[in-house]
Each structure stands twice: as C-alpha cells, then as structure tokens.
Design a protein around this motif. Sequence first.
Motif, PDB file in Angstrom:
ATOM      1  N   SER A 151      26.672  23.074  94.546  1.00  0.00           N
ATOM      2  CA  SER A 151      25.671  23.702  95.413  1.00  0.00           C
ATOM      3  C   SER A 151      25.476  25.178  95.064  1.00  0.00           C
ATOM      4  O   SER A 151      24.350  25.683  95.109  1.00  0.00           O
ATOM      5  N   THR A 490      27.679  17.219  98.013  1.00  0.00           N
ATOM      6  CA  THR A 490      26.478  17.362  97.192  1.00  0.00           C
ATOM      7  C   THR A 490      25.706  16.035  97.115  1.00  0.00           C
ATOM      8  O   THR A 490      26.258  15.011  96.707  1.00  0.00           O
ATOM      9  N   ASP A 817      24.659  22.123 100.248  1.00  0.00           N
ATOM     10  CA  ASP A 817      23.694  23.217 100.081  1.00  0.00           C
ATOM     11  C   ASP A 817      23.587  24.015 101.383  1.00  0.00           C
ATOM     12  O   ASP A 817      23.503  25.244 101.370  1.00  0.00           O
TER      13      ASP A 817
END
Length: 838
Positions: A151, A490, A817
């Motif tokens: 990320s 992720t 993220d």
Amino acid sequence: IRLPESNTETEVPLSLGSAGVALDAETQVSQIQQALVNNLHWVQGKDEQFANAHDYYTALAHSVRNQLLKKRIRTAKTYAEAKAKNVYYLSAEFLMGRQLGNGLINLGMYDTMRHALADCGLDLDELLEREAEPGLGNGGLGRLAACFMDSLTTLNLPAIGYGIRYEFGIFTQLIRQGHQVEAPDKWLSYGNPWEIARPDYRVEIKFGGHTEVYKKDGDDDYQVRWIQAQTVIGIPHDVPVPGYGTDNVNLLRLWKAEAGEAFDLDAFNAGDYFGAVANKMISENITKVLYPNDETRQGKELRLQQQYFFVACSLQDIIRLHLRDHSNLGNLAEFSAIQLNDTHPAIGVAELMRLLIDEYSFEWAAAWQITQRTFGYTNHTLMPEALEKWSVDLFGKLLPRHLEIIYEINHRFLAQVKLRYPNDPDRLERLSLIEEGGERRVRMANLACVGSHAINGVAALHTELLKQEVLQDFYELWPDKFSNKTNGITPRRWLLQCNPRLAQLISETIGDSWITNLDDLKQLEAHLDDEAFRHAWQAIKQENKWSLARYIHDAVGIEVNPDSMFDVQIKRIHEYKRQLMNVLHVITLYNRMVQNPGDHVVPRTVIFGGKAAPGYAMAKLVVKLINAVADVVNNDPSVNGRLKVVFLPNYNVSQAQRLFPASDLSEQISTAGMEASGTGNMKFALNGALTIGTLDGANVEIREEVGADNFFLFGLTTEQVAACKAVGHNPWYYYDTNPELKRTLDVIASGLFSPGEPDLFLPILDSLLVDDPYMVMADFAAYVQCQEHVSRTYEDRDRWVRMAILNTARIGKFSADRTIADYAREIWKVKAVPVAGE
Ligand code: PLP
C-alpha cells in the motif's frame, strides 16, 4: 519449447508495462521471449534444451526484477530531488509471499506474460509454483508489514521497510502420524532472484564490552564511548516493492550479518585459524533463523542480538540517507518517520539516543526531542505474557551503553511522573522502564511508549483495551499520543491475484477502480437482485472449491465434496484462537451422525491449517487431535462423506491464496478480548466467505460494516469474559449441564481418537475442565447453536450468495490503502511523491 536465438546483449531488453511505451502485442511477446532466452544463456549459462522449469522461473523473475529496478532507480532519484519525508517501517518480520505473480500484476504484465509463455510452450502457472516462499515471519504481524509495503508504494509514499534477511524462515511443518514435525526452511537453496546485495552500504555493529568516560580533544565536556567486544557487519539485501498502477518502486531492505572485516586477526596471528573461523560463524548466526512465536522466546540472547542488529543497521542507514540530502541531524524528525512494528525494534529508541549523543555530540534534551518526534509505536498484543522484557543482566552484557541510556531515560521520565503524581509509588513502579522484584528486566513496551510521539492499537476494540488495561498508565499520562489504526489488507494480492475469476466478474460489473479504491466495491450492492450476477458469483465460488478440492487431494490424499460447505480455520495454532472449540464442534457433529444416522445434515468439509510453535506443547496436541479426529471421521462409513476433516500441512501465504477464494465459512472464534485485530478475517470476507465469530479484534468492525444480518455472531463479550472470570469460572458446570458437550469430552477420554494411547489427550481435557482459561466450555453451547444457524442458512443457497456478495461489497474499509493513508496523515505526516512516467 520454442525460443528465439539469443542475442549478444546481456541486459534484458524488456520494456513492458511502462507508461508511455505502447508496443504492439506481437512485439511485446517477442521481447519477452528474447529476454527469457538471453537470461538463460547469459545469466544462467544454460541452453534451453537443458533448462528446467526452475531455470525458466529464474529467467522470468530476473526479467521482472529488471523492470522493477529500472523504475526503482527513477523513484530513488525523484525522492532525493524532492527532499521528501520518508517512512521507515521497522519490522522483525516481513511475510511477503511469492513475488513473481505479484510483480507481474503490479507491472500490468500478467496477461501478456501468460500469452508470451504459452506461445513458446511454457505454462505461467507452473513457473509461478517454482518460487520458494520467503517465509520471513510468523503470521499476522509479518503479513501486515507486507500488505503495508504494497500500500505504501501504491499510494506513492516514499518508504523503506527494514528487516532481517533470515537464512531460514518460519519452519516447514510436516505431519507424521498426525503430529507436527518441524523441518528447516531452506528457502535460499536455489538463490533468490529478487534481492540485490549491497555490500557498498555495509555497516558495522558493535556488541558487548564496556563503556568509558573521556574528554574529546579541545572540549571541556565529558563524553561516553562504548568499547565493544565484538563487531559484526550488516550487509543490506534490497528487494524492490512495486505498487499497483504506479511507476514508484519502494524498497524492502533486509540485513544479513557477516563477520567483522579482519575477523579475529589476533586469533589468526596466534595460529588459531579454527578459532577465528568459529568466531565468524558466531557472527553470522545472528541472521540465521527466524524465531517462531512461542511462550519461551523471552530471554533468548540471540533474539535480542537480532533485534539490536537490524535496528542499529537500519538507523545508520537512515542517518546516512538523511545526511546525504541534509546538512545535519537536527531536522531528522522533519524528514523521517520511523514506525516500530511491535516492540521487537523498540531498542531503536536507545540506539538513536546513543548515536545522537555519543556519535554526533547532541545534548540530551535535543536528542530526546528528535527521538520522540521520529518514532511511532504500534502495539500488537493485549496478552501481558507476550510483552517483551529482557533481563537487565543480559542487556548489560550485550549492550552496556544502551542500558546506561535506558537508566537515564527512566530517571528523567520518572522524575516527570513524580511531579504529576507526587504520592503514587505504585504508579511509578508500573510506569518504570525497569521491572523490579525478582530478576530485574527492561520493559520494551514502556521504552517504546516513552520514546514515541504516537502509540496505536490495530483495531478499535484493541485500542480501547490498550487504554483501559495494558497501557492504562501511559494513556492517563499522555492521552493525545494514543490513536487507533485498524489493520487492513492489500486487495491486490488478496483478491486480484488470488481470486482472478471473482476479480474479473467484479471488474466486468462495476469497473476496476476497486483495485485501488476498495470502497467502490459498494457498487456491487446495486447488482444484488440481478440473478445472472448471483449465479455467476456462485459459479466462481464453486470453481474455486473444485480447484481447492484437487489441491487437497494432491496434498493429503483426502477426497472432499466440493458441494459441501467449506468451513475453514487457517491461522497460527494457539489456545486463544480456539481451534480446539472448532474440533469439539466437529466431534459433536460426528456423535450426532453416529447416534442418529438417518437425520438430515448439511454436508461440511472442515479445513484447518496453521503452525504451532515448536515449544508449545498444548498447540501441538491440538494439531494431533485434529488429525486424529480426521482419521476417524473420514473413514467411518456411517458418515458417508457428509463430514470431512482436513488438516493442510504447512500453512503459508501461498496456501492462504488458494484457501480464501474457496471458503464458504470463516472461523474467527477467539476468546473475546484476546485477538488484537486479525487480518485473515478480512481476507475471507473480501473473497465472499461469511464469518462465524466472536466480538473480538477487527471482527467487531467487520460486523459493523457488513451488517449484523450478514455475520454469524456468538459468544461472550470481553466484559462478560472478565465478569465470568471475576466470579470464578467453573467449567464443570457446562460439562454437567450440557449432555452433548459431556459426550464430546467423554468420547475423547474414551480413547476413540488415540487408539493404544488412551491418555494422549488428557492434557486437553485437563485444561478444559480445570481452569479453561480461554472459555471454550463457556462459549461451546452458543457456538454449536450458531453453527446450526449457519447450516440452515447454507441450505438456502440464494440467501447465502446474497450475504456473501454483501460481505465483499461492504469490506472496503479494510483495505491496507485506507490504513496506510491514516498512518500517513495522522502519525507520519508524509505526502505522496509520484514518479513521473517514462
Ligand atoms: N498467516 C498467514 C500466511 C496469513 O496470510 C495470515 C493472514 O491473513 C495470518 C497468518 C494471520 O491470520 P489471522 O489474522 O487469522 O490470525
């Protein structure tokens, strides 16, 4: 195999996937083929007629690595020119998983590569399987660090992950007669095409010896210097970390220990050649092997050496990089954010102080301000026994100067506390960096808290419990330092890569923005009433289950029914995670089938995977019990295939990638208040499995997001567990009042699962009936009842599929993220520095 003639360039001319280079498909394919043959000939010295699958894998890996390095060079230049603030993520573990598939996906080359290989008779899937998994971590904590690296790069944040290049990663788990047996993980046997050694950035690390006070030339002040007994060299090994849809490439920099330059010249001169070489081996032992998580890890001298070694190497490297771009270290905190992944790197607080004061002549107060502003600390555990403490004696022997510095930090800190709480010696005792009474020990969590400007937990419940319990005194002292950063995963590896069919269906339905904006999965909700979409969804799950069934058959020889519910618990084997409760449920189902053979049942395949720490006897006995129950259940004709139990040996990231996409039911059944967050729970839900779980860790937030109707909740809450323990938990009560539970334990006691060894599982029965610290007995009835609800729901396939779609659609919050964007904004204060396309 049909490859072109090699040409005379040793450099691979691959230039795919780079923005701005629009090659036609045919040219791309021929370039890839050329790159492969060149690598085989000029890097590996092999003719394609003699090359095996591993050689092709290596050629492919080098081609991809070259692409990544090209981008890395531009990234490093861009960051340096921008004088950007960097994140340095210090972690003793990075459980990266295989790199090739991920590299191809992130470079946007996956489909072209598959085509180019197929065109010359090679199968990409087969080559991907040749990669050894770099198992440089135990489980959740190390895998989190790997998701964070993905990320960080995807978000274009300048970052380096610093860790240890263990020669042997997490042990290979074999199952022999149902028992776990450990074998060494020789992941480097065939070399590692992903790393580049950087001997030019070597650093020297000291150990042992003593300190002395001296006066610097022309200076009135006294300084302290550390006269070491041993010097070890750290050699960085760099692994490029690509992001998705970006030209940025960050680095994972792993340190390998080597013997000091003139290793023991004295011994050589005295003619003791063997003594000198033995010393070399002692130095190199430091990065030899990853410590498995276990109860006895504390006090292991080599582990403290590992921690100090990689942290000291990393800090020297960080300082080198800072001084390359800035004139002095006074503004270190403005350009560097160092995150401590648990207390394993917490010695960094004392090491940075030592460097600033002893090596760079800073005053204490200035050094302390820089240190506190630079570090952030992430706590990963609520279990007091897992908080790291090192004996003062060991510390003084290995790191004499650091012990002095820790005493000084403590002295100043406690003076400050005394001013605030003048008559509270107990509080002082609890906050002290040194645990008194019995063997004196350095409390690494306290050092991390005092030395950092930010302290965070990894799920909302966990952070609250940190404030109320484990770190309560620190919270009262500095409430503003505390924040929550719920873990994430992720979506690239855990959906796009591991579940290509589902990823494609989703992208065809809502577009592919979800890959970098996971909240966009919400758009799937609009398709819930589309029957064709639901059918397609279900068909994909079914195909994934078929392919897992084939894998299970190949791995352990068990035939499973892909139409049965795949009920999966995959994670480290630990009492608090309660694999035992799951097996007790399996035995209960079995008892029912034996007692009432004509009853209608919803067929299940109960799949387990996970490693037990080699020294954790109870966890290893649970592994044996699972296998023993599997032997009986799978071979009993009266069960007639309606229940199967599978223990898949050697659970790791590659296996996880097969399991999440093929699961129907996710078992997240830890005792409430014990799992900090969990991340497996998120991976299941992302791939459309429904959760049966307690209100623990991130389960709480997952349930909030997906909706209570789409989550199978059971069990005591954290408060109820505490209340139950406060009045005295009596496991016998449940045994005496729940006939199914009694029968289940009695069947184990009868020796049915341990023929010839009737006492084998007594320790398990004792643990359940004597004190039951993990409340298995208390939660059992609720668990079984909830499982009945699960089975009934599964019978209504259409309802189940709707619930599964909603789980995927509403899981966006758990993208790493989002987690990393929160760290970047609230703790690190770092900004994206995108690299311009070629
Ligand atoms: N081990 C591996 C290989 C994983 O992929 C994961 C997480 O997804 C874990 C361990 C952690 O699992 P859990 O969060 O269920 O404990």
